[in-house]
Design an enzyme around this catalytic site. Structure first.
Site, PDB file in Angstrom:
ATOM      1  N   LEU A 116      31.640  28.356  30.713  1.00 14.38           N
ATOM      2  CA  LEU A 116      31.394  29.760  30.366  1.00 14.38           C
ATOM      3  C   LEU A 116      32.210  30.220  29.174  1.00 14.38           C
ATOM      4  O   LEU A 116      31.723  30.967  28.313  1.00 14.38           O
ATOM      5  CB  LEU A 116      31.723  30.667  31.563  1.00 14.38           C
ATOM      6  CG  LEU A 116      30.755  30.665  32.742  1.00 14.38           C
ATOM      7  CD1 LEU A 116      31.327  31.518  33.868  1.00 14.38           C
ATOM      8  CD2 LEU A 116      29.395  31.209  32.327  1.00 14.38           C
ATOM      9  N   CYS A 117      33.477  29.804  29.136  1.00 12.81           N
ATOM     10  CA  CYS A 117      34.374  30.430  28.151  1.00 12.81           C
ATOM     11  C   CYS A 117      35.437  29.479  27.635  1.00 12.81           C
ATOM     12  O   CYS A 117      36.533  29.922  27.253  1.00 12.81           O
ATOM     13  CB  CYS A 117      35.034  31.655  28.784  1.00 12.81           C
ATOM     14  SG  CYS A 117      35.858  31.270  30.355  1.00 12.81           S
ATOM     15  N   GLY A 159      37.381  27.755  29.174  1.00 10.82           N
ATOM     16  CA  GLY A 159      38.581  27.822  30.002  1.00 10.82           C
ATOM     17  C   GLY A 159      39.453  29.029  29.748  1.00 10.82           C
ATOM     18  O   GLY A 159      40.463  29.220  30.422  1.00 10.82           O
ATOM     19  N   PRO A 200      43.233  36.424  34.493  1.00  8.03           N
ATOM     20  CA  PRO A 200      43.718  35.215  35.187  1.00  8.03           C
ATOM     21  C   PRO A 200      43.340  35.234  36.660  1.00  8.03           C
ATOM     22  O   PRO A 200      43.391  36.270  37.320  1.00  8.03           O
ATOM     23  CB  PRO A 200      45.244  35.309  35.009  1.00  8.03           C
ATOM     24  CG  PRO A 200      45.451  36.193  33.816  1.00  8.03           C
ATOM     25  CD  PRO A 200      44.312  37.175  33.841  1.00  8.03           C
ATOM     26  N   ILE A 201      42.930  34.088  37.173  1.00  3.68           N
ATOM     27  CA  ILE A 201      42.576  33.969  38.584  1.00  3.68           C
ATOM     28  C   ILE A 201      43.815  33.577  39.380  1.00  3.68           C
ATOM     29  O   ILE A 201      44.453  32.571  39.099  1.00  3.68           O
ATOM     30  CB  ILE A 201      41.483  32.907  38.795  1.00  3.68           C
ATOM     31  CG1 ILE A 201      40.227  33.248  37.992  1.00  3.68           C
ATOM     32  CG2 ILE A 201      41.123  32.793  40.268  1.00  3.68           C
ATOM     33  CD1 ILE A 201      39.158  32.185  38.063  1.00  3.68           C
ATOM     34  N   ASP A 219      19.229  37.630  41.144  1.00  4.96           N
ATOM     35  CA  ASP A 219      19.151  38.211  42.485  1.00  4.96           C
ATOM     36  C   ASP A 219      19.618  39.670  42.487  1.00  4.96           C
ATOM     37  O   ASP A 219      20.375  40.082  43.377  1.00  4.96           O
ATOM     38  CB  ASP A 219      19.978  37.382  43.475  1.00  4.96           C
ATOM     39  CG  ASP A 219      19.561  37.615  44.926  1.00  4.96           C
ATOM     40  OD1 ASP A 219      18.414  38.068  45.141  1.00  4.96           O
ATOM     41  OD2 ASP A 219      20.374  37.346  45.833  1.00  4.96           O
TER      42      ASP A 219
END
Length: 366
Positions: free
Chosen positions: A43-44, A46, A51-52, A195
């Site tokens: 996606l990016c 990294g 931040p996760i 969805d």
């Protein structure tokens, strides 16, 4: 905590059992962590905007130990928990959820990339030490848009009246549309949600802000391509665009179609869907709640006849033009041919214009 199946670890009777549990958690951590990283790289490169944070299995178990509050959404529910002395939503996934179609890791990666937006439920972090990853979101006093529109006993009359005022409905529609615009335009290639439906939208009961969630069925269009064809149709009946259900063709316009159905439901507060009969060259509105399964020819419908009576009681014919403009937008978004539908950025601009007209009218009346 019995409703969080599969999360609770049994007490270990020996050190060897504890060691086995730690090994499993470590293996899940490596397997799931690599899958999340792979999605982030795709996606990016990294570079995650937000931040996760990674929580341990012990953190999650402690957080939900005494929780009984649930918020029902598509494909399950979230429970309220406490982490670092603050309330959070903890979302677990049923065992059947992880399959070839639902990509929990993509959900984590996309949500992390959109968590700076007010119209997306912010991801605080996740736990990847279970077989099925667990997502941790910010807590908001919220309800699903589905419950707000269609479940009569979930809210008192005043709360529902406030959250479903005409101005609130326009804001909800615009916030959802803007989130989809971000998906379609702000990544390396457009991401298609696939969805969009009311149960994948929650509404903050304090601010009235709509927040989109659940990107597990989303797919990216190939670099430089405007469409991609998949082997299987995913999504929810009633919200799936004709070209996708018939030919498995995915473009930005299938999200436009799904959004058009949501807009129809916001306008009518009835669980209506659209139906195209190609052999008759007819386009219908279908109300499944009607005992006769009534089908209404869209070209013969007047918006004042199907608009939610609560809207008309609130403002009367003063907002007739706004209702007609929204109805016209519903018809454009749910057109049979994808090329005849607008892009989401055009939809968002039109909703912004209609909302601006409503605000101007309100100011004049005051």
């Amino acid at each position: 905590m019995q409703f969080i199946k599969g999360l609770t670890r049994k007490k270990q009777s020996s050190s060897s059992a504890s060691a086995e549990t730690r090994k499993k958690e470590h293996d899940y951590y490596l397997e799931n962590g690599s899958a999340v990283l792979e999605e982030l790289l795709a996606l990016c490169d990294g570079n995650c905007r937000i931040p996760i944070r990674y929580f341990t299995a012990t953190d999650i178990e402690r957080a939900i130990k005494h929780s009984e509050n649930k918020l029902y959404i598509a494909d399950g529910h979230m429970v309220t928990g406490s982490l670092d002395k603050r309330l959070v939503f903890i979302r677990t996934f049923p065992g059947y959820f992880r399959n070839h179609f639902n990509n929990i890791f993509r959900d984590i990666a996309i949500t992390a990339q959109m968590s700076h937006l007010k119209n997306v439920l912010r991801l605080v972090g996740c736990c990847i030490e279970f077989e099925e990853p667990v997502m941790v979101y910010e807590y908001v006093e919220a309800t699903s848009l589905y419950a707000l529109l269609f479940e009569k006993d979930n809210h008192d009359d005043e709360t529902r009246k406030s959250l479903l005022s005409w101005g609130s409905r326009l804001r909800i529609a615009h916030k959802v549309a803007s989130a989809v615009v971000f998906l379609h335009t702000e990544f390396t290639t457009p991401i298609i949600h696939r969805d969009l439906k009311p149960s994948n939208v929650i509404v903050d009961q304090n601010s009235g802000v709509a927040k989109l969630l659940n990107f597990s069925l989303s797919v990216s269009l190939p670099q430089g391509k405007l469409e991609v064809v998949k082997d299987v149709v995913c999504g929810t009946y009633g919200y799936v665009a004709p070209e996708y259900s018939e030919w498995c063709m995915i473009t930005q316009k299938i999200d436009v179609y799904s959004f058009g159905v949501i807009l129809l439901q916001l306008l009518t507060r009835r669980n209506m869907t659209t139906l195209h009969l190609k052999d008759r060259d007819m386009y219908y509105i279908v109300d499944p709640s009607d005992s006769d399964f009534k089908m209404l020819n869209i070209e013969e419908i007047h918006v004042m006849d199907i608009a939610d009576p609560a809207i008309l009681e609130e403002h009367g014919i003063k907002i007739r033009q706004q209702l007609e403009d929204c109805w016209d937008l519903v018809k454009k978004c749910t057109a049979y041919k994808g090329e005849e539908r607008p892009y989401m950025i055009e939809v968002a601009k039109e909703l912004s214009r209609i909302h601006h007209c409503f605000r101007a009218l309100t100011l004049c009346r005051n």
